[in-house]
Design an enzyme around this catalytic site. Structure first.
Site, short mmCIF file in Angstrom:
data_model
loop_
_atom_site.label_atom_id
_atom_site.label_comp_id
_atom_site.label_asym_id
_atom_site.label_seq_id
_atom_site.Cartn_x
_atom_site.Cartn_y
_atom_site.Cartn_z
N THR A 137 0.66 -1.25 0.36
CA THR A 137 0.21 0.18 -0.01
C THR A 137 0.68 1.42 -0.02
O THR A 137 1.90 1.36 0.23
CB THR A 137 -0.98 0.20 1.87
N GLU A 139 0.53 3.45 1.61
CA GLU A 139 0.62 4.36 3.33
C GLU A 139 1.74 3.96 3.94
O GLU A 139 2.42 3.86 4.53
CB GLU A 139 -0.34 3.56 4.03
N TYR A 161 -0.70 0.08 11.30
CA TYR A 161 -1.06 -0.51 9.18
C TYR A 161 -0.08 -0.07 9.11
O TYR A 161 -0.04 -1.69 7.81
CB TYR A 161 -2.50 0.61 9.45
N LYS A 165 2.17 -3.55 7.10
CA LYS A 165 2.26 -3.53 6.18
C LYS A 165 3.96 -3.64 5.32
O LYS A 165 4.20 -4.04 3.94
CB LYS A 165 1.41 -2.39 4.80
P1 NDP Z 1 -11.63 -4.74 3.16
O1 NDP Z 1 -11.09 -3.99 3.75
O2 NDP Z 1 -12.41 -4.59 1.95
O3 NDP Z 1 -10.98 -5.91 2.91
C1 NDP Z 1 -10.32 -6.54 4.30
C2 NDP Z 1 -10.53 -8.41 3.84
O4 NDP Z 1 -9.57 -9.33 4.90
C3 NDP Z 1 -12.21 -8.65 4.60
O5 NDP Z 1 -12.44 -9.79 3.42
C4 NDP Z 1 -12.18 -9.43 5.85
O6 NDP Z 1 -12.73 -10.55 6.24
C5 NDP Z 1 -10.48 -10.27 5.44
N1 NDP Z 1 -10.23 -9.96 6.41
C6 NDP Z 1 -9.39 -9.31 7.73
N2 NDP Z 1 -9.20 -9.65 8.77
C7 NDP Z 1 -9.10 -11.24 8.59
C8 NDP Z 1 -8.27 -12.70 9.22
N3 NDP Z 1 -7.49 -11.79 10.01
N4 NDP Z 1 -8.46 -13.90 8.28
C9 NDP Z 1 -8.72 -13.88 7.15
N5 NDP Z 1 -9.35 -12.27 6.44
C10 NDP Z 1 -9.67 -10.93 7.26
O7 NDP Z 1 -9.94 -4.56 2.19
P2 NDP Z 1 -9.82 -3.78 0.18
O8 NDP Z 1 -10.78 -4.73 -0.44
O9 NDP Z 1 -9.99 -2.34 0.19
O10 NDP Z 1 -8.08 -3.97 0.28
C11 NDP Z 1 -7.62 -5.57 0.07
C12 NDP Z 1 -6.66 -5.76 0.52
O11 NDP Z 1 -5.76 -4.40 -0.07
C13 NDP Z 1 -5.73 -5.00 2.03
O12 NDP Z 1 -4.99 -6.11 2.62
C14 NDP Z 1 -6.02 -3.53 2.07
O13 NDP Z 1 -4.43 -3.34 3.46
C15 NDP Z 1 -5.03 -3.65 0.79
N6 NDP Z 1 -5.16 -2.12 0.66
C16 NDP Z 1 -6.25 -1.53 -0.50
C17 NDP Z 1 -6.13 -0.52 -1.27
C18 NDP Z 1 -6.91 0.34 -1.43
O14 NDP Z 1 -7.66 1.46 -1.36
N7 NDP Z 1 -8.59 -0.10 -1.37
C19 NDP Z 1 -4.84 0.00 -1.74
C20 NDP Z 1 -3.94 -1.02 -0.85
C21 NDP Z 1 -3.63 -1.93 -0.20
P3 NDP Z 1 -13.66 -9.51 6.46
O15 NDP Z 1 -15.21 -8.73 6.06
O16 NDP Z 1 -14.72 -10.91 7.75
O17 NDP Z 1 -13.97 -8.42 8.10
P1 GDR Z 2 -7.00 5.78 3.71
O1 GDR Z 2 -8.01 5.95 3.43
O2 GDR Z 2 -6.58 6.03 5.50
O3 GDR Z 2 -5.60 6.76 2.80
O4 GDR Z 2 -6.45 4.55 3.98
P2 GDR Z 2 -8.85 6.41 3.96
O5 GDR Z 2 -10.22 6.36 3.32
O6 GDR Z 2 -9.75 6.05 5.64
O7 GDR Z 2 -8.88 7.87 4.02
C1 GDR Z 2 -8.21 8.66 3.79
C2 GDR Z 2 -8.13 10.25 3.56
O8 GDR Z 2 -9.57 11.22 4.52
C3 GDR Z 2 -9.40 11.60 5.54
N1 GDR Z 2 -10.47 11.40 6.42
C4 GDR Z 2 -11.80 10.17 6.95
N2 GDR Z 2 -10.65 9.00 6.74
C5 GDR Z 2 -12.55 8.95 6.93
N3 GDR Z 2 -11.66 7.03 6.78
N4 GDR Z 2 -13.54 9.25 7.73
C6 GDR Z 2 -13.15 10.12 7.76
O9 GDR Z 2 -14.31 10.68 8.66
C7 GDR Z 2 -12.32 11.55 7.85
N5 GDR Z 2 -12.19 12.96 7.37
C8 GDR Z 2 -10.99 12.99 6.39
C9 GDR Z 2 -8.44 10.79 6.72
O10 GDR Z 2 -7.66 11.18 8.03
C10 GDR Z 2 -6.88 10.07 5.80
O11 GDR Z 2 -6.88 11.17 5.12
C11 GDR Z 2 -7.42 3.61 2.94
C12 GDR Z 2 -7.38 1.83 3.31
O12 GDR Z 2 -7.96 1.17 2.05
C13 GDR Z 2 -5.86 1.10 3.22
O13 GDR Z 2 -6.46 -0.04 3.62
C14 GDR Z 2 -5.16 1.40 2.24
O14 GDR Z 2 -3.71 0.42 2.43
C15 GDR Z 2 -4.87 2.78 1.54
O15 GDR Z 2 -6.04 3.78 1.85
C16 GDR Z 2 -4.12 3.11 0.49
#
Ligand code: NDP
Ligand code: GDR
Length: 349
Positions: A137, A139, A161, A165
């Site tokens: 990520t 992050e 987090y 990662k």
């Molecule tokens: P989500 O939060 O939507 O999905 C995370 C998944 O992980 C869910 O299915 C959750 O299951 C599962 N999970 C959590 N804990 C466990 C565990 N202990 N054992 C097995 N499964 C578990 O994430 P995204 O789909 O958005 O992201 C996918 C991956 O990519 C993640 O690793 C995230 O950190 C990474 N990522 C995401 C980005 C984004 O912008 N979306 C950017 C960069 C990286 P449950 O439904 O039970 O909670």
């Molecule tokens: P991020 O996503 O932390 O980048 O992680 P998120 O959407 O939570 O926050 C993005 C930015 O918005 C600011 N923010 C808020 N965020 C949330 N959630 N709720 C609020 O009310 C709010 N107001 C402002 C946050 O401070 C932050 O700066 C996501 C996740 O999908 C990670 O798993 C993944 O790795 C990264 O994106 C890339």
């Protein structure tokens, strides 16, 4: 550029961890379309939901096998890899919410960090020829050391987090170098969709704007409006994950759009898509957004959503993925935002 041989795919079997999440759903859809057999893992909870797979119409697909699995359990990782006969493993499971990682740093480390190691160990023990994708990520860049960020930018994570990662990222590289495992790591910048979890800021905003438009919510409360993110469309990004595992050699790739916008800008964009004209006034905690037509404050800042340490600015350079994998992300932020608002309007109706 990689040569993608569609013809060989029919025999392929993949494991996707985290199939109940946003990316798990889109990747499942993509791999099933390509003819894969997919073993999708979900955690045992008292109320498991496959709503995302259902929305995509793939929950009942005959080539999809749903398997109960927890990433923190090495034994079950070994059994999963043995019994599935998988040739590719996509590790998407994680405690993925940055905000929660400050309250649950230990759990986040166990799942998001050590969980990836469990899969790598299972692959090393059962079949080191399996190809492994790690969901890294942006992050990990945290307090950014260069603009834009690419594969050579130094890391400086700003949350438990991000630190977890980074551990998983380096373990993937370490297992590649130590044991010759085909482990690729995708450093993905934020990617969103109508299937995004409601706790993440874009979906919180599109859902909030839809409800405000329909008179079902008075006010949306947010944290840091100045944070800037490089937001893309999740469906485009899972294609990049797949391409990484079809390459000749394992590597690390950035997937991003190369454009960054603030949370405030995304709010304005979502309001426009919902048919609301917004006006901003005030600063800091006193900043608010009014509906220009009614004068009502529909967006307010609530410091409870601030993070102990913030990532202020992310913008990625995806040139390597474009050149070497032929990966592209054609969806604009305006299109993505409009798609999310439309889906939330329909759900709220
Ligand atoms: P989500 O939060 O939507 O999905 C995370 C998944 O992980 C869910 O299915 C959750 O299951 C599962 N999970 C959590 N804990 C466990 C565990 N202990 N054992 C097995 N499964 C578990 O994430 P995204 O789909 O958005 O992201 C996918 C991956 O990519 C993640 O690793 C995230 O950190 C990474 N990522 C995401 C980005 C984004 O912008 N979306 C950017 C960069 C990286 P449950 O439904 O039970 O909670
Ligand atoms: P991020 O996503 O932390 O980048 O992680 P998120 O959407 O939570 O926050 C993005 C930015 O918005 C600011 N923010 C808020 N965020 C949330 N959630 N709720 C609020 O009310 C709010 N107001 C402002 C946050 O401070 C932050 O700066 C996501 C996740 O999908 C990670 O798993 C993944 O790795 C990264 O994106 C890339």
């Amino acid at each position: 550029m990689i040569n993608i041989l569609e013809g060989n795919i029919m025999d392929k079997t993949s494991i996707i961890t985290g199939i109940t999440g946003q990316d798990g759903a889109y990747l499942t859809q993509l791999l099933l379309e390509k003819g894969y057999t997919v073993f999708g893992t979900y955690r045992r909870t008292s109320s498991v939901s496959f709503w995302r797979l259902e929305e995509l119409g793939v929950a009942q697909h005959p080539n999809l096998h749903l398997v109960e699995f927890d990433l923190t359990d090495l034994g079950s990782a070994i059994r999963l890899i043995e019994s599935s006969g998988a040739t590719e493993v996509y590790n998407l499971a994680a405690q993925s919410f940055v905000g929660v990682s400050f309250d649950q740093p230990n759990t986040t480390g166990q799942i998001t960090g050590l969980g990836a190691l469990n899969l790598l160990e299972a692959i090393r023990i059962v079949n080191p020829k399996i190809r492994f994708y790690q969901a890294s990520t942006s992050e990990m860049f945290g307090k950014v050391q260069a603009i834009p960020q690419d594969e050579s930018t130094n890391f400086y994570p700003r949350s438990p987090y991000g630190v977890a990662k980074l551990y998983a990222h380096w373990m993937t590289i370490n297992y590649r170098e130590s044991y010759g495992i085909f482990g690729s790591s995708g450093i993905l910048f934020n990617h969103e969709s109508p299937l995004r979890g409601l706790e993440f800021v874009t979906r919180k905003i599109t859902d909030g704007m839809a409800k405000i438009k329909l008179g079902k919510l008075d006010q949306l409360q947010l944290g840091n409006l100045d944070a800037k993110r490089d937001w893309g469309y999740a469906k485009d990004y899972v294609e990049g994950m797949w391409r990484m595992l079809q390459a000749d050699t394992p590597d690390t790739y950035v997937l991003a759009t190369g454009r960054t916008e603030s949370v405030r800008d995304f709010v304005t964009m979502a309001a426009k898509a919902a048919g609301i004209t917004m006006e901003w006034q005030g600063q800091g905690e006193a900043e608010c957004g009014r509906d220009a037509a009614t004068g009502k404050v529909i967006v307010a800042v609530n410091p409870k959503f601030y993070r102990p340490a913030e990532v202020e600015l992310l913008i990625g350079n995806p040139a390597k993925a474009k050149t070497e994998l032929g990966w592209e992300t054609p969806t604009t932020l305006e299109q993505l935002c409009a798609m999310m608002v439309e889906a939330d309007l329909q759900r709220s109706r």
